[in-house]
Design a protein around this motif. Sequence first.
Motif, PDB file in Angstrom:
ATOM      1  N   TRP A   1      -0.765   9.803   6.812  1.00 36.99           N
ATOM      2  CA  TRP A   1       0.068   8.702   7.293  1.00 36.99           C
ATOM      3  C   TRP A   1      -0.162   7.445   6.463  1.00 36.99           C
ATOM      4  CZ3 TRP A   1       4.251   7.649   9.712  1.00 36.99           C
ATOM      5  CH2 TRP A   1       4.462   6.417  10.323  1.00 36.99           C
ATOM      6  N   PHE A   2      -1.423   7.147   6.149  1.00 33.26           N
ATOM      7  CA  PHE A   2      -1.783   5.945   5.402  1.00 33.26           C
ATOM      8  C   PHE A   2      -1.152   5.968   4.012  1.00 33.26           C
ATOM      9  CE2 PHE A   2      -4.487   3.572   2.516  1.00 33.26           C
ATOM     10  CZ  PHE A   2      -4.697   2.385   3.191  1.00 33.26           C
ATOM     11  N   PHE A   3      -1.256   7.097   3.298  1.00 33.63           N
ATOM     12  CA  PHE A   3      -0.744   7.152   1.930  1.00 33.63           C
ATOM     13  C   PHE A   3       0.783   7.155   1.887  1.00 33.63           C
ATOM     14  CE2 PHE A   3      -5.061   8.072   0.734  1.00 33.63           C
ATOM     15  CZ  PHE A   3      -5.153   7.540  -0.552  1.00 33.63           C
ATOM     16  N   LEU A   4       1.421   7.731   2.897  1.00 32.82           N
ATOM     17  CA  LEU A   4       2.879   7.643   2.962  1.00 32.82           C
ATOM     18  C   LEU A   4       3.329   6.187   3.061  1.00 32.82           C
ATOM     19  CD1 LEU A   4       3.780  10.590   5.371  1.00 32.82           C
ATOM     20  CD2 LEU A   4       4.346  10.423   2.944  1.00 32.82           C
ATOM     21  N   LEU A   5       2.676   5.412   3.920  1.00 35.04           N
ATOM     22  CA  LEU A   5       3.052   4.006   4.094  1.00 35.04           C
ATOM     23  C   LEU A   5       2.637   3.158   2.902  1.00 35.04           C
ATOM     24  CD1 LEU A   5       2.204   3.415   7.865  1.00 35.04           C
ATOM     25  CD2 LEU A   5       4.414   3.911   6.832  1.00 35.04           C
ATOM     26  N   LEU A   6       1.506   3.497   2.280  1.00 31.47           N
ATOM     27  CA  LEU A   6       1.036   2.740   1.115  1.00 31.47           C
ATOM     28  C   LEU A   6       2.071   2.778  -0.002  1.00 31.47           C
ATOM     29  CD1 LEU A   6      -1.639   1.213   0.346  1.00 31.47           C
ATOM     30  CD2 LEU A   6      -2.296   3.278  -0.903  1.00 31.47           C
ATOM     31  N   SER A   7       2.786   3.896  -0.122  1.00 36.78           N
ATOM     32  CA  SER A   7       3.786   4.026  -1.183  1.00 36.78           C
ATOM     33  C   SER A   7       5.126   3.395  -0.809  1.00 36.78           C
ATOM     34  CB  SER A   7       4.001   5.510  -1.513  1.00 36.78           C
ATOM     35  OG  SER A   7       4.474   6.218  -0.393  1.00 36.78           O
ATOM     36  N   ILE A   8       5.299   3.031   0.453  1.00 36.53           N
ATOM     37  CA  ILE A   8       6.563   2.430   0.899  1.00 36.53           C
ATOM     38  C   ILE A   8       6.531   0.908   0.769  1.00 36.53           C
ATOM     39  CG2 ILE A   8       8.062   2.042   2.894  1.00 36.53           C
ATOM     40  CD1 ILE A   8       7.330   4.846   3.851  1.00 36.53           C
ATOM     41  N   GLY A   9       5.490   0.284   1.298  1.00 38.10           N
ATOM     42  CA  GLY A   9       5.386  -1.174   1.262  1.00 38.10           C
ATOM     43  C   GLY A   9       6.288  -1.838   2.288  1.00 38.10           C
ATOM     44  N   GLY A  10       6.277  -3.162   2.307  1.00 39.79           N
ATOM     45  CA  GLY A  10       7.098  -3.912   3.257  1.00 39.79           C
ATOM     46  C   GLY A  10       6.486  -5.256   3.577  1.00 39.79           C
ATOM     47  N   THR A  11       7.029  -5.903   4.600  1.00 33.98           N
ATOM     48  CA  THR A  11       6.562  -7.220   5.022  1.00 33.98           C
ATOM     49  C   THR A  11       5.651  -7.088   6.236  1.00 33.98           C
ATOM     50  OG1 THR A  11       8.450  -7.552   6.497  1.00 33.98           O
ATOM     51  CG2 THR A  11       8.716  -8.232   4.194  1.00 33.98           C
ATOM     52  N   TRP A  12       4.982  -8.187   6.582  1.00 34.61           N
ATOM     53  CA  TRP A  12       4.110  -8.184   7.752  1.00 34.61           C
ATOM     54  C   TRP A  12       4.917  -7.917   9.023  1.00 34.61           C
ATOM     55  CZ3 TRP A  12      -0.718  -7.642   9.125  1.00 34.61           C
ATOM     56  CH2 TRP A  12      -1.123  -8.041  10.404  1.00 34.61           C
ATOM     57  N   ALA A  13       6.106  -8.539   9.116  1.00 33.13           N
ATOM     58  CA  ALA A  13       6.937  -8.345  10.312  1.00 33.13           C
ATOM     59  C   ALA A  13       7.361  -6.881  10.451  1.00 33.13           C
ATOM     60  CB  ALA A  13       8.167  -9.263  10.241  1.00 33.13           C
ATOM     61  N   SER A  14       7.774  -6.257   9.334  1.00 31.68           N
ATOM     62  CA  SER A  14       8.191  -4.854   9.411  1.00 31.68           C
ATOM     63  C   SER A  14       7.008  -3.944   9.733  1.00 31.68           C
ATOM     64  CB  SER A  14       8.833  -4.418   8.096  1.00 31.68           C
ATOM     65  OG  SER A  14       7.890  -4.407   7.040  1.00 31.68           O
ATOM     66  N   SER A  15       5.825  -4.292   9.232  1.00 32.81           N
ATOM     67  CA  SER A  15       4.645  -3.474   9.529  1.00 32.81           C
ATOM     68  C   SER A  15       4.293  -3.526  11.011  1.00 32.81           C
ATOM     69  CB  SER A  15       3.451  -3.931   8.682  1.00 32.81           C
ATOM     70  OG  SER A  15       2.956  -5.187   9.114  1.00 32.81           O
ATOM     71  N   MET A  16       4.488  -4.686  11.632  1.00 32.24           N
ATOM     72  CA  MET A  16       4.216  -4.804  13.070  1.00 32.24           C
ATOM     73  C   MET A  16       5.214  -3.976  13.881  1.00 32.24           C
ATOM     74  SD  MET A  16       1.559  -6.713  13.784  1.00 32.24           S
ATOM     75  CE  MET A  16       0.829  -5.713  12.494  1.00 32.24           C
TER      76      MET A  16
END
Length: 335
Positions: A116-131
């Motif tokens: 899960w961590f590496f999938l998201l690491l390759s996507i990126g985004g903003t703090w608001a979207s991460s929340m």
Amino acid sequence: MKLPRINYKKGLIAGGLLGLALIGTKLFGHAMEMVVLWLSLLLITAIDPDESPIDHRIKSIIRYTIICAIVTPIAIMGGETPLSAILLGGGMTWLTSILMARGKRFGMEGYLVGTWFFLLLSIGGTWASSMRLSSSFLVGGGLYTLTLGLIHLRSPKSPPPQKVPPLAPQMVDQIRKFAIVKTVAVVFTIGLGWLLLNRHPLWMSNVVFFMFIPTLDKPVVAGVTRAFGTALGVVGAIVVMNFVPSPQARLVIFLVGMSMMVATQGTVYSLYLFFMNLSILLFMGIQGAPLAIEGTAKILTNLMGVGIAWGSLLIWRNWCKQSSGAEAPPVSGVP
């Protein structure tokens, strides 16, 4: 010859969940949040130990859900620079690998948290979207836990779990060596990805993390299968995007592809990779990405990642052999 059994029931459930997520996207927007909600349910299904008593299963799912919700913003914000990606990717690889020393349960949970961590690491985004994505994962875990609890509402309370005996010192030493080699391999591929593949710098390290596991008995066969399944998925996505003009038909093919990916997971590796890459690239194509470029990058990163995973596996096994004087057997208690 006995053919592998494809889990069509699991695929239909996954397809139904994704269909509901797509309906939710159409009604309420927030496409990524809906997809994350679906992915959380799939990952939790994988982590759910069906053979365990119900209260133990619920505790395990709650723990996994909370950990994934916590690492979500860290992963999304951590892939913005090479240094942060190396530090966070290397740290996560070490932690999830060394967890195998705690036994099968923690080894599997660690591997899926890392996935899960590496999938998201390759996507990126903003703090608001991460929340928002973190909240979506919590909602998915909560829904699964609530459903599980309601189904087994009257189940008798199970006895306390038996204490798992500690692993032999030789096996713990093998796991430590494995964690070191895998961490170095992942850090190396993250740096190489930023140098050579600045469009998708973390795709290659994802392949290394997913493929480099100590239970991989036939790495050459697995690597060739992965490359073959990826190439077929790329070709399939390009064919669909060029010869199926209807957006609704493309969406249906994407839905079927994701369902079959789940149905073939753990049964037919080549088909699983075909449907996975077909679905990923179809999703990117529907969003307007140039599939010829993205498909070529996908094939190249898979080939390079497979090669590095092969080499790292050989280094680890030779290191264990030199230390113990015998060939290192596959470590038990891992995915």
